[in-house]
Structure formats: structure tokens, C-alpha cells
Design a protein around this motif. Structure first.
Motif, PDB file in Angstrom:
ATOM      1  N   ALA A  19      -2.673 114.743  20.037  1.00 27.73           N
ATOM      2  CA  ALA A  19      -1.419 114.052  19.717  1.00 27.73           C
ATOM      3  C   ALA A  19      -0.420 114.030  20.862  1.00 27.73           C
ATOM      4  CB  ALA A  19      -0.782 114.680  18.478  1.00 27.73           C
ATOM      5  N   GLU A  20      -0.327 115.129  21.615  1.00 29.21           N
ATOM      6  CA  GLU A  20       0.667 115.194  22.682  1.00 29.21           C
ATOM      7  C   GLU A  20       0.424 114.165  23.793  1.00 29.21           C
ATOM      8  OE1 GLU A  20      -0.511 117.778  21.131  1.00 29.21           O
ATOM      9  OE2 GLU A  20       1.337 118.684  20.343  1.00 29.21           O
ATOM     10  N   GLU A  21      -0.777 113.591  23.814  1.00 32.39           N
ATOM     11  CA  GLU A  21      -1.115 112.660  24.893  1.00 32.39           C
ATOM     12  C   GLU A  21      -0.973 111.191  24.509  1.00 32.39           C
ATOM     13  OE1 GLU A  21      -4.165 113.532  27.651  1.00 32.39           O
ATOM     14  OE2 GLU A  21      -4.648 115.453  26.725  1.00 32.39           O
ATOM     15  N   ASP A  94       0.092 114.958  10.391  1.00 31.59           N
ATOM     16  CA  ASP A  94       1.523 115.224  10.569  1.00 31.59           C
ATOM     17  C   ASP A  94       1.877 115.411  12.042  1.00 31.59           C
ATOM     18  OD1 ASP A  94       4.152 115.805   9.359  1.00 31.59           O
ATOM     19  OD2 ASP A  94       3.845 117.795  10.207  1.00 31.59           O
ATOM     20  N   ARG A  95       0.945 115.933  12.819  1.00 34.06           N
ATOM     21  CA  ARG A  95       1.198 116.126  14.251  1.00 34.06           C
ATOM     22  C   ARG A  95       1.412 114.790  14.961  1.00 34.06           C
ATOM     23  NH1 ARG A  95      -2.660 120.081  17.866  1.00 34.06           N
ATOM     24  NH2 ARG A  95      -1.307 120.292  19.697  1.00 34.06           N
ATOM     25  N   ASN A  96       0.623 113.785  14.571  1.00 33.08           N
ATOM     26  CA  ASN A  96       0.821 112.451  15.145  1.00 33.08           C
ATOM     27  C   ASN A  96       2.201 111.908  14.794  1.00 33.08           C
ATOM     28  OD1 ASN A  96      -1.714 112.299  16.332  1.00 33.08           O
ATOM     29  ND2 ASN A  96      -2.654 111.258  14.591  1.00 33.08           N
ATOM     30  N   ILE A  97       2.591 112.073  13.547  1.00 40.62           N
ATOM     31  CA  ILE A  97       3.881 111.562  13.089  1.00 40.62           C
ATOM     32  C   ILE A  97       5.030 112.261  13.813  1.00 40.62           C
ATOM     33  CG2 ILE A  97       5.445 111.457  11.104  1.00 40.62           C
ATOM     34  CD1 ILE A  97       3.289 109.305  11.112  1.00 40.62           C
ATOM     35  N   LYS A  98       4.890 113.548  14.058  1.00 41.84           N
ATOM     36  CA  LYS A  98       5.952 114.261  14.772  1.00 41.84           C
ATOM     37  C   LYS A  98       6.088 113.754  16.207  1.00 41.84           C
ATOM     38  CE  LYS A  98       5.877 118.476  11.990  1.00 41.84           C
ATOM     39  NZ  LYS A  98       5.456 119.905  11.923  1.00 41.84           N
ATOM     40  N   ILE A  99       4.961 113.471  16.862  1.00 47.58           N
ATOM     41  CA  ILE A  99       5.000 112.911  18.218  1.00 47.58           C
ATOM     42  C   ILE A  99       5.634 111.520  18.192  1.00 47.58           C
ATOM     43  CG2 ILE A  99       3.570 112.021  20.097  1.00 47.58           C
ATOM     44  CD1 ILE A  99       3.794 115.063  20.072  1.00 47.58           C
ATOM     45  N   ALA A 100       5.226 110.706  17.205  1.00 47.51           N
ATOM     46  CA  ALA A 100       5.783 109.356  17.086  1.00 47.51           C
ATOM     47  C   ALA A 100       7.284 109.396  16.840  1.00 47.51           C
ATOM     48  CB  ALA A 100       5.080 108.610  15.946  1.00 47.51           C
ATOM     49  N   GLU A 101       7.711 110.309  15.977  1.00 50.31           N
ATOM     50  CA  GLU A 101       9.131 110.419  15.652  1.00 50.31           C
ATOM     51  C   GLU A 101       9.934 110.887  16.862  1.00 50.31           C
ATOM     52  OE1 GLU A 101      12.693 110.288  13.597  1.00 50.31           O
ATOM     53  OE2 GLU A 101      10.751 109.375  13.140  1.00 50.31           O
ATOM     54  N   ALA A 102       9.386 111.823  17.619  1.00 52.41           N
ATOM     55  CA  ALA A 102      10.080 112.310  18.809  1.00 52.41           C
ATOM     56  C   ALA A 102      10.235 111.189  19.836  1.00 52.41           C
ATOM     57  CB  ALA A 102       9.310 113.483  19.417  1.00 52.41           C
ATOM     58  N   HIS A 103       9.181 110.396  20.016  1.00 56.49           N
ATOM     59  CA  HIS A 103       9.266 109.301  20.981  1.00 56.49           C
ATOM     60  C   HIS A 103      10.217 108.214  20.480  1.00 56.49           C
ATOM     61  CE1 HIS A 103       7.991 105.965  23.595  1.00 56.49           C
ATOM     62  NE2 HIS A 103       7.591 106.913  24.426  1.00 56.49           N
ATOM     63  N   ARG A 104      10.230 107.983  19.170  1.00 52.67           N
ATOM     64  CA  ARG A 104      11.147 106.986  18.594  1.00 52.67           C
ATOM     65  C   ARG A 104      12.597 107.372  18.862  1.00 52.67           C
ATOM     66  NH1 ARG A 104      14.777 106.426  15.162  1.00 52.67           N
ATOM     67  NH2 ARG A 104      14.667 108.618  14.568  1.00 52.67           N
ATOM     68  N   ARG A 105      12.904 108.642  18.671  1.00 56.74           N
ATOM     69  CA  ARG A 105      14.287 109.098  18.919  1.00 56.74           C
ATOM     70  C   ARG A 105      14.651 108.938  20.394  1.00 56.74           C
ATOM     71  NH1 ARG A 105      12.725 113.421  15.450  1.00 56.74           N
ATOM     72  NH2 ARG A 105      12.475 114.775  17.277  1.00 56.74           N
ATOM     73  N   GLU A 106      13.699 109.217  21.270  1.00 57.77           N
ATOM     74  CA  GLU A 106      13.947 109.111  22.706  1.00 57.77           C
ATOM     75  C   GLU A 106      14.149 107.668  23.142  1.00 57.77           C
ATOM     76  OE1 GLU A 106      11.129 109.765  26.528  1.00 57.77           O
ATOM     77  OE2 GLU A 106      11.389 111.534  25.258  1.00 57.77           O
ATOM     78  N   SER A 107      13.368 106.760  22.534  1.00 59.92           N
ATOM     79  CA  SER A 107      13.440 105.352  22.935  1.00 59.92           C
ATOM     80  C   SER A 107      14.507 104.576  22.175  1.00 59.92           C
ATOM     81  CB  SER A 107      12.078 104.677  22.725  1.00 59.92           C
ATOM     82  OG  SER A 107      11.724 104.693  21.351  1.00 59.92           O
ATOM     83  N   GLY A 108      14.976 105.126  21.073  1.00 62.90           N
ATOM     84  CA  GLY A 108      16.029 104.467  20.307  1.00 62.90           C
ATOM     85  C   GLY A 108      15.544 103.346  19.408  1.00 62.90           C
TER      86      GLY A 108
END
Length: 256
Positions: A19-21, A94-108
Motif C-alpha cells: 500500500a505504501e507504494e 483498510d491500509r489502501n484506504i488510509k494511504i488514499a485518504e492521506a494522499h487526498r488530504r495532501e493533494s486537496g
């Protein structure tokens, strides 16, 4: 009676471990990053044509609700949101979703990410979507026909569904499995099980049984000389099936 389920626990664990990649263009998902622009352009063009939108507009999918099934880290969800769609991205890991959510917050970018299966959305009576996407996911589920039927159930009348996967052919075995994983090392060994690749008829059949009308089958071809992808008529390896749910028939005129 045992209820059908779509998730294959081993497949979920395999992709969760990477997921981290998801957003590393030089990591384990490097081939997907190279393929993504062509795939996204093909989707944008067909979505705009179906809904009568101008594909050259900045946000041509404004006002359309879109479901991305098996969204992973959000490599499709975010671009679709940038095109104006109201996006719900779902994944059982859930790990995929957490990565997606983190990137979403970063990208706005505004995406509603959820750790949930498609059958759970159906069971919970999620409102139908204008667009349902399942891209490179169906070959990783436990019951492809059931998975497709559940995705189709979430397409509103007049809406569209697009499914992308790998064909079960000798060419696909040689290129997408043996070459990509063991010779060129583009993907980690074991990423794909060629026995789970699906022929176009195995995608189209369940969609038709679920009430959708299949309108197009699109191929994608890789050119090793230029290290580039293009849309093509070759369905032997990567392909996309597009289908829509017809509008409800008008009620018969009353007789006086």
C-alpha cells in the motif's frame, strides 16, 4: 445457505502489503503509473460522450456521482474527482484506504474513501451512481460474476459502468505475467494469477444478466520500443468493457 462474497483474503493482503507504494511512480506500481494516463483518457472520452459533456472542459464530469470499486491508493479516484465527479472510492483493504485518504488530504482533492465491499454497499442500499468503475480489480476477487452483478446493481438508469482487466490468453500469460513479473521485474512476482484472468465474454455476460447493455470493448497495447501505451483494437492483453443501464421505459399511454 452461504452468502456469496467478493473478496479474496489473500489478494487483499497482497495489495495491502504494498500500500505504501501506490503513489510512487518508480515503485511496485510503476507499470500502472505508465498505463494510467491512457486508461484515464479512454474513460474520460467515453464518459463525456455518454453524458453529452465537452471533454475539453476543465471539469466535464461536474454533477455526476462516480463509484471506484477497488480504488487502491486512489490512482483513478483522484483524477476523476479533478474532472468534477463526486467520487466514492471503496476498497476492502483498510491500509489502501488510509494511504488514499492521506494522499487526498495532501493533494486537496475531495474523494469519499470507504473501507467496504461492493456487496455491502448494495446491502446497505447505497443510492445508485451515474458511473461505476472497476479497473484491474475483477481478476483479484473470489467470485467475478457476483462481483460484476453487485457493481452493476449500483448503476442508475441511464448510467454507465466500465470494467478493465486482463484477458486469459497465451499472449497475456507471456507478457502480463511471465515477462512483467519474472523477466522485466516490472511487478512483484505473484502479483497476478493468470488462471483468474477473464475473457471479454466473461465480463460482458454477467453485466448483461444484470440488465446492462454492453456498448464497447476497447483494447490497450504496449509499445516496448517507445515504452508507451496506446488505445487499440487488440483485446489480447489489457482491455476495457463499457456498458450502460438503459433508461426506464416510458409507461404505456392510458386508454380513455
Amino acid at each position: 445457505m452461504t452468502q456469496s462474497r467478493t473478496i479474496d483474503d489473500q489478494e487483499v493482503e497482497k495489495f495491502a502489503a504494498m500500500a505504501e507504494e501506490w503513489w510512487d511512480p518508480f515503485g511496485k506500481f510503476k507499470p500502472l503509473h505508465k498505463f494510467n494516463p491512457v486508461r484515464l483518457a479512454a474513460l474520460r472520452d467515453r464518459l463525456c460522450a455518454h453524458f453529452g459533456r465537452d471533454r475539453f472542459q476543465k471539469r466535464p464530469l461536474e454533477g455526476l456521482r462516480l463509484l471506484d470499486i477497488g480504488c487502491g491508493g486512489g490512482l483513478v479516484s483522484e483524477p476523476m474527482a479533478r474532472l468534477g465527479a463526486e467520487v466514492v472510492g471503496i476498497d476492502p483493504a483498510d491500509r489502501n484506504i488510509k494511504i488514499a485518504e492521506a494522499h487526498r488530504r495532501e493533494s486537496g482533492v475531495n474523494v469519499d474513501y470507504r473501507t467496504v465491499t461492493v456487496e455491502r454497499l448494495v446491502a446497505e442500499k447505497e443510492p445508485p451512481f451515474d458511473i461505476v468503475l472497476s479497473l484491474e480489480a475483477v481478476e483479484h476477487v473470489a467470485d467475478p460474476a457476483y462481483f460484476l452483478s453487485q457493481g452493476a446493481a449500483l448503476v442508475r438508469p441511464g448510467g454507465l459502468m466500465a470494467v478493465a482487466t486482463l484477458n486469459r490468453t497465451l499472449k497475456s500469460l507471456l507478457t502480463a505475467k511471465i515477462a512483467a513479473e519474472y523477466i522485466l521485474r516490472w511487478l512483484p512476482a505473484g502479483t497476478h494469477d493468470p488462471r483468474k484472468f477473464l475473457k471479454p465474454a466473461e465480463i460482458a455476460g454477467p453485466l448483461r444478466q444484470a440488465g446492462l447493455t454492453v456498448t464497447e470493448e476497447v483494447g490497450f497495447s504496449y509499445n516496448p520500443l517507445f515504452d508507451s501505451w496506446r488505445e487499440s483494437d487488440d483485446l489480447e492483453v489489457n482491455y476495457l468493457v463499457v456498458a450502460h443501464r438503459p433508461e426506464a421505459a416510458d409507461p404505456p399511454a392510458s386508454r380513455s
